[in-house]
Design an enzyme around this catalytic site. Structure first.
Site, PDB file in Angstrom:
ATOM      1  N   GLU A 187       0.567  -1.342  -0.065  1.00  0.00           N
ATOM      2  CA  GLU A 187       0.068   0.008   0.007  1.00  0.00           C
ATOM      3  C   GLU A 187       0.930   1.264   0.100  1.00  0.00           C
ATOM      4  O   GLU A 187       0.268   2.224  -0.642  1.00  0.00           O
ATOM      5  CB  GLU A 187      -0.853  -0.049   1.188  1.00  0.00           C
ATOM      6  CG  GLU A 187      -2.024  -0.860   1.269  1.00  0.00           C
ATOM      7  CD  GLU A 187      -2.835  -0.670  -0.138  1.00  0.00           C
ATOM      8  OE1 GLU A 187      -2.850   0.392  -0.588  1.00  0.00           O
ATOM      9  OE2 GLU A 187      -3.662  -1.749  -0.589  1.00  0.00           O
ATOM     10  N   TYR A 211      -6.167   6.904   4.186  1.00  0.00           N
ATOM     11  CA  TYR A 211      -6.502   5.958   3.412  1.00  0.00           C
ATOM     12  C   TYR A 211      -5.710   4.652   3.531  1.00  0.00           C
ATOM     13  O   TYR A 211      -6.147   3.250   3.280  1.00  0.00           O
ATOM     14  CB  TYR A 211      -5.973   6.190   1.745  1.00  0.00           C
ATOM     15  CG  TYR A 211      -5.470   5.205   0.839  1.00  0.00           C
ATOM     16  CD1 TYR A 211      -6.874   4.634   0.190  1.00  0.00           C
ATOM     17  CD2 TYR A 211      -4.243   4.906   0.493  1.00  0.00           C
ATOM     18  CE1 TYR A 211      -6.312   3.433  -0.584  1.00  0.00           C
ATOM     19  CE2 TYR A 211      -3.935   3.939  -0.119  1.00  0.00           C
ATOM     20  CZ  TYR A 211      -5.073   3.085  -0.710  1.00  0.00           C
ATOM     21  OH  TYR A 211      -4.676   2.054  -1.618  1.00  0.00           O
ATOM     22  N   ASP A 260      -9.166   6.628  -2.460  1.00  0.00           N
ATOM     23  CA  ASP A 260      -7.879   6.918  -3.305  1.00  0.00           C
ATOM     24  C   ASP A 260      -8.244   7.421  -4.613  1.00  0.00           C
ATOM     25  O   ASP A 260      -9.799   7.484  -5.009  1.00  0.00           O
ATOM     26  CB  ASP A 260      -6.864   5.752  -3.776  1.00  0.00           C
ATOM     27  CG  ASP A 260      -7.494   4.586  -4.428  1.00  0.00           C
ATOM     28  OD1 ASP A 260      -8.613   4.683  -4.536  1.00  0.00           O
ATOM     29  OD2 ASP A 260      -6.799   3.864  -4.771  1.00  0.00           O
TER      30      ASP A 260
END
Length: 369
Positions: A49, A132, A150
């Site tokens: 991520e 996020y 996102d």
């Protein structure tokens, strides 16, 4: 009915079911085979991520594989030198992500017994982990019903609900987070979040979305009103400022002088060839001579131009004028940098450099290798 474009967007329970079921069915049949999807450990999810921020999945794959092979656990990452982490990151850009990975690994080993926390609030206290990324880790690695938002998810939701206000305005951002939070209330929140991101990446793309094969085409308000090409509404991009920059490639006895940027700020911790912004009143040679002296304390004679590099960063553009220099006098020392070093070509390849410097290194292959 799904909320109107002219009132506050909402998600009713029935709408949630009509979105989740086809989306998850599509994802489980069509998800790309990506390495981090084969390894859902908190560490692997976190690394992927962080890499996927501002970077497309296809570009991340080789970096992720190389990183995980060299640093397969948070303990390995915490024990690694920052230079090693930056070298593994070289080419991905946005190097603050790599520095934050290293900082967080040290914290996890020191304060959390090497374990990634599962709560969003705790995750957000760690360096480089925002709302996020915290939601992605919590949902994918720990099956927590945490929302994500996102660029891909923003685009999907703006089209799905035909949101006709600028996507990055505070009002719309709150609406989008609320929608994402409502959607993720399901037994498999990690799959739901990944499905939203996947849909935005491969079907609901910025240009020419593949609406005929979209699993949500029956509920998409933008498709119904033929507005997929218009949404999401973006603010007009401002013209990026441009800077003229110089760099000196100082050679002596088969070695070249490099210096390390200070750890904080843009490209912190990376090595580079000494240089900086050219003043309007200077010639290129004068600018190179001054910058080399201000950073390393040595005197040089500036020779011919080696190459010209154009590069765009997130908030500005540069034209980098690179000149060969002959060392004349003085002892190189870190004055306006973190460290200096004379290295041969092998030494160049072992250190992490900004993208704009990679072309310089290639030019030096024939000189030093």
């Amino acid at each position: 009915m799904i909320g109107s474009t002219h009132c506050k967007v909402s998600l009713k329970a029935c709408d949630g079911r009509s979105i989740r079921a086809p989306l998850l069915k599509w994802f489980r049949s069509n998800a790309r085979d990506l390495p981090w999807r084969r390894n859902r450990t908190p560490y692997a999810v976190w690394i992927s991520e962080m890499m996927l921020q501002q970077t497309q999945a296809a570009a991340v794959v080789p970096f992720f594989n190389r990183f995980m092979k060299r640093l397969p656990s948070v303990q390995h990452l915490a024990a690694a030198r920052l230079d090693t982490v930056l070298k593994l990151w070289e080419g991905l850009g946005y190097y603050a992500r790599a520095r934050n990975l290293h900082k967080t690994a040290v914290i996890l080993v020191r304060d959390f017994k090497g374990q990634m926390p599962s709560a969003v609030d705790q995750l957000r206290e760690l360096p480089g982990i925002g709302r996020y990324t915290a939601g992605a880790i919590a949902s994918i690695a720990f099956n927590r019903p945490a929302p994500i938002l996102d660029g891909n998810v923003t685009r999907v939701l703006c089209r799905l609900f035909a949101i006709d206000k600028p996507a990055h305005s505070p009002q719309v951002q709150k609406q989008l987070w609320d929608l994402a939070a409502a959607l993720v209330q399901c037994p498999t929140p990690g799959d739901l979040n990944e499905a939203l991101m996947e849909l935005g990446a491969v079907v609901c793309t910025p240009r020419n979305p593949a609406c005929p094969i979209c699993p949500l085409k029956k509920t998409c308000l933008a498709l119904r009103s033929n507005r997929c090409g218009e949404l999401p509404i973006q603010k007009t991009a401002s013209r990026l400022p441009h800077f003229t920059v110089v760099a000196g490639v100082v050679l002596t006895n088969g070695k070249v002088l490099i210096d390390k940027r200070k750890p904080d700020g843009l490209l912190g911790g990376l090595w580079e060839f000494p240089g900086g912004k050219k003043k309007k009143s200077e010639s290129f040679a004068e600018a190179v001579k001054r910058e080399v002296f201000e950073e390393t304390g040595i005197e040089v004679t500036v020779g011919k131009r080696l190459c010209l590099v154009h590069h765009t960063y997130s908030h500005f553009r540069i034209t980098l004028h690179v000149y060969l220099c002959r060392y004349e006098s003085g002892t190189a020392r870190p004055i306006d940098c973190a460290a200096v070093k004379w290295v041969d070509f092998h030494g160049l390849t072992q250190r992490a450099f900004p993208a704009a410097n990679i072309r310089i290194i290639e030019k030096l292959r024939s000189i030093l290798a």
